[in-house]
Motif scaffolding. Structure first.
Motif, mmCIF file in Angstrom:
data_model
loop_
_atom_site.group_PDB
_atom_site.id
_atom_site.type_symbol
_atom_site.label_atom_id
_atom_site.label_comp_id
_atom_site.label_asym_id
_atom_site.label_seq_id
_atom_site.Cartn_x
_atom_site.Cartn_y
_atom_site.Cartn_z
ATOM 1 N N ASN A 145 0.802 -1.133 0.176
ATOM 2 C CA ASN A 145 -0.098 -0.010 -0.014
ATOM 3 C C ASN A 145 0.750 1.218 -0.145
ATOM 4 N N VAL A 146 2.050 1.309 -0.408
ATOM 5 C CA VAL A 146 2.953 2.255 -0.240
ATOM 6 C C VAL A 146 3.712 2.445 -1.477
ATOM 7 N N ALA A 147 3.877 3.710 -2.016
ATOM 8 C CA ALA A 147 4.782 3.879 -3.397
ATOM 9 C C ALA A 147 5.843 4.534 -2.592
ATOM 10 N N ARG A 148 6.980 4.207 -2.742
ATOM 11 C CA ARG A 148 8.336 4.837 -2.107
ATOM 12 C C ARG A 148 8.977 5.552 -3.479
ATOM 13 N N PHE A 149 8.319 6.724 -3.756
ATOM 14 C CA PHE A 149 8.879 7.540 -4.736
ATOM 15 C C PHE A 149 10.397 8.152 -4.642
ATOM 16 N N GLU A 150 10.851 7.976 -3.353
ATOM 17 C CA GLU A 150 12.093 8.593 -3.326
ATOM 18 C C GLU A 150 13.062 7.683 -3.547
ATOM 19 N N ASP A 151 12.475 6.259 -3.708
ATOM 20 C CA ASP A 151 13.639 5.378 -4.155
ATOM 21 C C ASP A 151 13.672 5.409 -5.715
ATOM 22 N N TYR A 152 12.813 6.206 -6.490
ATOM 23 C CA TYR A 152 12.855 5.984 -7.871
ATOM 24 C C TYR A 152 13.199 7.578 -8.320
ATOM 25 N N LEU A 153 13.003 8.681 -7.690
ATOM 26 C CA LEU A 153 12.910 10.017 -7.969
ATOM 27 C C LEU A 153 13.819 10.872 -7.196
ATOM 28 N N ASN A 154 14.712 11.576 -7.823
ATOM 29 C CA ASN A 154 15.441 12.785 -7.025
ATOM 30 C C ASN A 154 14.883 14.094 -7.099
ATOM 31 N N TYR A 155 13.732 14.079 -7.682
ATOM 32 C CA TYR A 155 13.032 15.152 -7.813
ATOM 33 C C TYR A 155 11.648 15.153 -6.933
ATOM 34 N N TYR A 156 11.594 15.801 -5.915
ATOM 35 C CA TYR A 156 10.060 15.653 -5.276
ATOM 36 C C TYR A 156 10.262 16.746 -4.174
ATOM 37 N N PRO A 157 9.099 17.018 -3.529
ATOM 38 C CA PRO A 157 9.187 18.023 -2.578
ATOM 39 C C PRO A 157 9.695 17.598 -1.199
ATOM 40 N N HIS A 158 10.205 18.612 -0.364
ATOM 41 C CA HIS A 158 10.838 18.369 0.822
ATOM 42 C C HIS A 158 9.589 18.576 1.956
ATOM 43 N N THR A 159 9.028 17.722 2.619
ATOM 44 C CA THR A 159 8.072 17.871 3.595
ATOM 45 C C THR A 159 8.676 17.399 4.778
ATOM 46 N N PRO A 160 7.950 17.994 5.979
ATOM 47 C CA PRO A 160 8.489 17.739 7.289
ATOM 48 C C PRO A 160 8.032 16.276 7.428
ATOM 49 N N THR A 161 8.694 15.433 8.208
ATOM 50 C CA THR A 161 8.359 13.995 8.453
ATOM 51 C C THR A 161 6.859 13.981 9.301
ATOM 52 N N SER A 162 6.734 14.904 9.989
ATOM 53 C CA SER A 162 5.324 15.034 10.766
ATOM 54 C C SER A 162 3.985 15.156 9.846
ATOM 55 N N LEU A 163 4.502 15.416 8.745
ATOM 56 C CA LEU A 163 3.363 15.465 7.590
ATOM 57 C C LEU A 163 3.106 14.242 6.798
ATOM 58 N N ASP A 164 3.972 13.333 7.254
ATOM 59 C CA ASP A 164 3.743 11.978 6.418
ATOM 60 C C ASP A 164 2.656 11.258 6.569
ATOM 61 N N PRO A 165 1.809 10.608 5.823
ATOM 62 C CA PRO A 165 2.269 10.228 4.393
ATOM 63 C C PRO A 165 1.736 11.351 3.669
ATOM 64 N N VAL A 166 2.862 11.470 2.506
ATOM 65 C CA VAL A 166 2.087 12.350 1.302
ATOM 66 C C VAL A 166 1.269 11.602 0.599
ATOM 67 N N LEU A 167 0.089 12.238 0.378
ATOM 68 C CA LEU A 167 -0.966 11.583 -0.685
ATOM 69 C C LEU A 167 -0.982 12.068 -1.955
ATOM 70 N N ALA A 168 -0.262 13.328 -2.030
ATOM 71 C CA ALA A 168 -0.101 13.900 -3.480
ATOM 72 C C ALA A 168 0.706 15.124 -3.386
ATOM 73 N N TYR A 169 1.154 15.530 -4.722
ATOM 74 C CA TYR A 169 1.956 16.840 -4.700
ATOM 75 C C TYR A 169 2.087 17.198 -6.214
ATOM 76 N N ALA A 170 2.329 18.461 -6.337
ATOM 77 C CA ALA A 170 2.692 19.060 -7.507
ATOM 78 C C ALA A 170 3.764 20.231 -7.331
ATOM 79 N N ILE A 171 4.800 20.333 -7.944
ATOM 80 C CA ILE A 171 5.936 21.154 -7.771
ATOM 81 C C ILE A 171 6.551 21.699 -9.093
ATOM 82 N N GLN A 172 6.814 22.939 -8.842
ATOM 83 C CA GLN A 172 7.477 23.518 -10.317
ATOM 84 C C GLN A 172 8.671 24.023 -9.729
ATOM 85 N N THR A 173 9.791 24.338 -10.582
ATOM 86 C CA THR A 173 10.820 24.928 -10.455
ATOM 87 C C THR A 173 11.397 25.263 -11.816
#
Lengths: 250, 226
Positions: A145-173
């Motif tokens: 039931n978990v998709a560990r995106f940090e194992d596959y991506l180096n580009y994702y948002p930095h969020t405090p661990t207290s907010l885990d789990p992340v359900l969705a995100y959208a980022i732009q740089t």
């Protein structure tokens, strides 16, 4: 870095766009559209409407608001499989490739072929922007039931661990690529997975020259080749070896 | 049969470097930044605007926008259809081909090409009846999910049900598996087979994620050819 080629590239759409300073005459645009019919038999009209509204300010009390509508028609053409697209718009020339992506060589060759046709019919118009966009979708398996995106991506948002789990995100740089004098825009987001037991993450990069873009063909092609190397380098930087391993599977 | 649906969650574990703040979004050539009435989204925009791209890319863009600024109820409206039958059939086949391109990396090229031939044949304007309905995109999405999971060696025969749902049929001798792919990730299946020369029928309906599992008691490899 030598560009990697994958058996199953995650590219869902690759785009090269040339945008012009002024708009083209609709009659000539129709003529260009007909020239592309052989390689792109499917056709759809693209209507663009621009409505300008002028509102009176305080000093113009008593005046009425006025509205002006401008309509332009462009052309969207595709091959029978709807994987090779071409857009002939009043101020843009766009070539696009959907998956399956057969590599830069084939895509670039098609762009050059179509660009030559476009120029023969449309003549010269000052180029305002040259852009290359690659939209990648990385399908990450859901395990327990978990998709560990940090194992596959180096580009994702930095969020405090207290907010885990992340359900969705959208980022732009946005970044400036000084070595090729271009702007890089990366969008990344969680999107609906089209296959079961996976979550999908889009990594969408756009590299463009908007300030003083080249006008000569040789310089345009040279810039596109430079952009190609950069987009490969950037994509490789955005993913991990675990993601690379998935793209090799067939 | 169960309808329980697990919602996958994703977690961040690894620390990463700070992400720079957003710069101003370029507007050129994004003169079509919003094509929907009432859309007040000011979220992520792309320099080359999605208006000009494929359905799948536009879908991604909409999903990105919805993450940060959901569309207002006023923006959710359908434009009245004034298209000819030929245009409707073209739109239908183009849509499913673009949807297939989204999973092209999970399909064999030959499988995809034959699927396109089947789709073109199903929507042949010369054989189209006025009461027929072009394929429903939601049904085709369910079909793709099933196919990408099962990866059948044997290709099914394809047809359209009333309402535009896709029907796939696998035959092995006198035994037959018929599946109707429904909207919202649901499937309905019928197995007709003979045992000791006596006909038997089994019927089921489930979510596509449980489809393969629900067929296991009936040895589905007879049809799928694995």
């Amino acid at each position: 870095m030598k560009p990697l080629s994958y058996k199953q590239p995650p590219i869902t759409e690759a785009v090269i766009e040339i945008k012009f300073v002024t708009t083209f005459d609709p009659v000539r645009l129709d003529e260009a559209n007909k020239k592309f019919a052989k390689n792109y038999p499917q056709h759809q009209a693209v209507k663009q409407q621009l409505i300008k509204i002028n509102l009176p300010n305080k000093e113009q009390q008593g005046s009425k608001a006025t509205a002006q509508r401008e309509e332009s028609v462009g052309h969207r053409r595709s091959d029978p499989d709807v994987t090779q697209l071409l857009l002939a718009l009043p101020s843009s020339f766009i070539v696009s490739q959907l998956a399956p992506y057969s590599g830069w060589e084939a895509f670039f060759k098609r762009f050059v072929r179509d660009w030559n046709v476009w120029k023969r019919v449309m003549g010269h118009n000052e180029i305002a922007r040259i852009g290359v966009r690659y939209i990648n979708r990385i399908d990450i398996p859901v395990v327990d039931n978990v998709a560990r995106f940090e194992d596959y991506l180096n580009y994702y948002p930095h969020t405090p661990t207290s907010l885990d789990p992340v359900l969705a995100y959208a980022i732009q740089t946005e970044n400036y690529l000084s070595n090729i004098d271009c702007k890089l825009t990366i969008n990344s987001a969680v999107v609906e997975a089209p296959i079961l037991d996976h979550m999908s993450f889009v990594v969408d990069q756009d590299i463009s020259r908007e300030f003083n873009p080249p006008q000569k063909d040789s310089e345009i092609m040279s810039l596109l080749e430079q952009i190609r190397l950069e987009k490969n380098r950037i994509f490789e930087a955005c993913i991990t070896d675990k993601a690379r391993a998935r793209f090799q599977q067939i | 049969m169960t309808n329980t649906t697990k919602i996958p969650i994703i977690v961040v574990k690894a620390p990463i470097k700070a992400i720079r703040s957003l710069g101003s979004c370029t507007t050129a050539p994004g003169i079509f930044a919003s094509t929907k009435l009432g859309d007040t989204s000011f979220a992520v925009r792309n320099p080359i605007d999605g208006y000009t791209f494929s359905e799948s890319t536009r879908l991604y863009q909409e999903q990105v926008k919805e993450l940060t600024s959901p569309p207002s109820p006023a923006s959710l409206q359908n434009l009245p259809s004034q298209k000819s039958i030929e245009e409707q059939l073209f739109d239908a086949t183009a849509s499913v081909k673009i949807m297939t391109s989204r999973v092209a990396m999970h399909l064999e090229r030959e499988w995809r090409e034959k699927l396109f031939n089947q789709m073109d044949s199903l929507h042949d304007p010369l054989e189209w009846m006025e009461e027929d309905t072009p394929i429903e995109k939601s049904s085709f999405a369910t079909f793709l999910k099933a196919i990408c999971q099962i990866k059948p060696k044997n290709r099914p025969g394809l047809g359209l049900a009333h309402g535009g749902n896709l029907i796939a049929a696998w035959t092995s001798g006198s035994n037959r598996l018929t599946v109707e792919f429904l909207a919202k990730d649901r499937v309905r299946w019928i197995i007709s087979r003979f045992r000791d020369e006596e006909p038997e029928q089994y019927v089921g309906q489930t979510v596509v994620s449980h489809f393969l599992e629900s067929l296991q008691p009936y040895q589905p490899n007879e049809w799928f050819g694995k």
